[in-house]
Design a protein around this motif. Structure first.
Motif, mmCIF file in Angstrom:
data_model
loop_
_atom_site.group_PDB
_atom_site.id
_atom_site.type_symbol
_atom_site.label_atom_id
_atom_site.label_comp_id
_atom_site.label_asym_id
_atom_site.label_seq_id
_atom_site.Cartn_x
_atom_site.Cartn_y
_atom_site.Cartn_z
ATOM 1 N N ALA A 117 0.815 -1.215 0.000
ATOM 2 C CA ALA A 117 0.000 0.000 0.000
ATOM 3 C C ALA A 117 0.845 1.260 0.000
ATOM 4 N N ALA A 118 2.037 1.193 0.612
ATOM 5 C CA ALA A 118 2.901 2.370 0.699
ATOM 6 C C ALA A 118 3.531 2.744 -0.642
ATOM 7 N N LEU A 119 3.441 1.865 -1.617
ATOM 8 C CA LEU A 119 4.057 2.125 -2.916
ATOM 9 C C LEU A 119 3.245 3.109 -3.746
ATOM 10 N N GLY A 120 1.967 3.277 -3.421
ATOM 11 C CA GLY A 120 1.132 4.252 -4.099
ATOM 12 C C GLY A 120 0.752 3.865 -5.517
ATOM 13 N N ARG A 121 0.431 4.884 -6.292
ATOM 14 C CA ARG A 121 0.026 4.706 -7.691
ATOM 15 C C ARG A 121 1.294 4.611 -8.545
ATOM 16 N N VAL A 122 1.386 3.547 -9.329
ATOM 17 C CA VAL A 122 2.631 3.213 -10.022
ATOM 18 C C VAL A 122 2.448 3.202 -11.533
ATOM 19 N N ALA A 123 3.363 3.854 -12.226
ATOM 20 C CA ALA A 123 3.407 3.792 -13.691
ATOM 21 C C ALA A 123 4.484 2.801 -14.110
ATOM 22 N N VAL A 124 4.111 1.848 -14.940
ATOM 23 C CA VAL A 124 5.098 0.946 -15.541
ATOM 24 C C VAL A 124 5.418 1.512 -16.918
ATOM 25 N N LEU A 125 6.637 2.033 -17.055
ATOM 26 C CA LEU A 125 7.036 2.679 -18.303
ATOM 27 C C LEU A 125 7.591 1.638 -19.264
ATOM 28 N N GLN A 163 5.050 14.531 -18.710
ATOM 29 C CA GLN A 163 4.352 15.408 -17.766
ATOM 30 C C GLN A 163 3.068 14.759 -17.264
ATOM 31 N N ALA A 164 2.495 13.853 -18.067
ATOM 32 C CA ALA A 164 1.263 13.174 -17.666
ATOM 33 C C ALA A 164 1.457 12.327 -16.414
ATOM 34 N N LEU A 165 2.706 11.948 -16.130
ATOM 35 C CA LEU A 165 2.959 11.203 -14.898
ATOM 36 C C LEU A 165 2.561 12.022 -13.676
ATOM 37 N N LYS A 166 2.873 13.304 -13.703
ATOM 38 C CA LYS A 166 2.475 14.191 -12.600
ATOM 39 C C LYS A 166 0.994 14.511 -12.666
ATOM 40 N N ASP A 167 0.521 14.784 -13.874
ATOM 41 C CA ASP A 167 -0.882 15.153 -14.037
ATOM 42 C C ASP A 167 -1.817 14.031 -13.598
ATOM 43 N N GLN A 168 -1.382 12.777 -13.800
ATOM 44 C CA GLN A 168 -2.211 11.637 -13.453
ATOM 45 C C GLN A 168 -1.930 11.099 -12.046
ATOM 46 N N PHE A 220 0.873 9.899 -10.432
ATOM 47 C CA PHE A 220 1.705 8.723 -10.152
ATOM 48 C C PHE A 220 2.734 9.046 -9.074
ATOM 49 N N ASP A 221 2.914 8.093 -8.164
ATOM 50 C CA ASP A 221 3.840 8.272 -7.046
ATOM 51 C C ASP A 221 5.233 7.751 -7.343
ATOM 52 N N ARG A 222 5.352 6.782 -8.241
ATOM 53 C CA ARG A 222 6.652 6.233 -8.611
ATOM 54 C C ARG A 222 6.535 5.529 -9.950
ATOM 55 N N ALA A 223 7.694 5.241 -10.558
ATOM 56 C CA ALA A 223 7.714 4.631 -11.893
ATOM 57 C C ALA A 223 8.627 3.417 -11.903
ATOM 58 N N PHE A 224 8.150 2.359 -12.521
ATOM 59 C CA PHE A 224 8.982 1.182 -12.792
ATOM 60 C C PHE A 224 9.435 1.291 -14.240
#
Length: 325
Positions: free
Chosen positions: A14-22, A62-67, A69-73
């Motif tokens: 749960a602490a990982l937050g919303r994640v973007a897989v790039l 920039q959409a990573l911030k707009d949407q 996301f807390d971190r990126a893989f």
């Protein structure tokens, strides 16, 4: 899970937050990245991570911030994903990311610069020449085997997945090898061919806490571990425990030195050759965003120490951070 697992897998999902897989991107390795990213996305979702696909070729960073996301893989490979440019953008956006930072990513993606650093510190790497497009006249190309011997490995130094690489066995093959590689890069790397087994060694962690995974010997058909034998066939054999324990430990320590020297963090994978004449290892390159496909080597090495694919993805994600942290 095996008792010899070298990393802490107790992770608060749960602490990982919303994640973007790039994954995806625009590099020549896009097809591999799509395989890696889809695998990572499925794995993270399976363990409860709020993970979402994000293709930088289809939407701006920039959409990573707009949407939100807390971190990126990062499951991008090659230029624009593994070379420090993406890492720099994520630093600017303030989105923590997996793998090495800006400088280490940029240096490791340049095989020539990597070899220069290793050689300067006395780490073994095959003899080489680095020549620009302007220098590669037919007359100059004909002299390269005289300096390095045959076969000569011809590489575009800013590509991965064996793209654009040729092992030229004779003078007559050199020009074609050069023309192929110049389709991907403006400076080429010519490397002495080491006769012996091909090895790979994954690393997890950072600094003094980094650990080397078990070595894998790669036995490809006709000794040619090219793109097809990496991703498109099932004939390549991946062998653990083929070397004496003392030699394996020595090579693991060499890989850790190479990894730390480049300033890598999170994870990486070193590729090496072992000269059969005297069992001396030679470093070839360091991958800072290794493949995560069904054929990939880091997941195989992790499995050997009791870390399954979803656990590996989850741990890597938990290590995401910014350079300034």
């Amino acid at each position: 899970m095996s008792a010899n697992t070298p990393i802490n897998l107790d992770i608060d999902v749960a602490a990982l937050g919303r994640v973007a897989v790039l994954f995806g991107g625009r590099s020549a390795e896009r097809p591999v990245s799509l395989m890696s990213g889809n695998g990572v996305l499925a794995a993270l979702t399976s363990v409860g991570v709020d993970a979402h696909a994000f293709d930088p070729a289809e939407q701006p960073l920039q959409a990573l911030k707009d949407q939100g996301f807390d971190r990126a893989f990062i499951a991008l490979h090659g230029r624009g994903g593994e070379d420090g440019t993406l890492q720099g953008a994520l630093e600017w956006l303030g989105v923590p990311y997996t793998g090495s930072g800006v400088t280490a990513s940029g240096v490791a993606m340049d095989k020539t610069m990597t070899k220069r650093l290793w050689a300067n510190e006395g780490l073994p790497t095959p003899q080489y020449l680095a020549l620009s497009r302007a220098e590669l006249t037919r007359e100059r190309v004909r002299t390269i085997p005289d300096e390095l011997g045959l076969p000569v490995v011809v590489k575009p130094p800013h590509e991965g997945s064996s793209i654009g690489i040729t092992k030229a066995a004779g003078y007559s093959e050199m020009q074609g090898a050069v023309e192929l590689a110049l389709g991907f890069d403006d400076e080429l790397l010519f490397e002495q061919c080491i006769d012996g087994p091909e090895l790979t060694c994954a690393v997890l962690g950072e600094g003094a806490a980094a650990v080397a995974m078990p070595l894998i010997e790669i036995r490809a058909e006709a000794g040619n571990y090219d793109f097809a034998n990496k991703y498109e066939t099932d004939t390549t054999q991946y062998v653990f425990g083929s070397l004496p324990a003392a030699l394996e430990a020595e090579i693991q320590q060499l890989v850790l030195k190479a990894y730390r020297l480049l300033g890598c963090r999170g994870w990486g994978r070193a590729d090496l050759m072992l000269r059969k004449a005297d069992m001396k290892p030679f470093l070839l390159e360091m991958n800072t965003s290794p493949g995560m496909t069904s054929h990939s080597l880091v997941p195989k090495a992790a499995q050997a120490v009791g870390i399954d694919y979803p656990q590996l993805c989850l741990w890597l994600l938990s290590q995401a951070r910014l350079d300034r942290q």
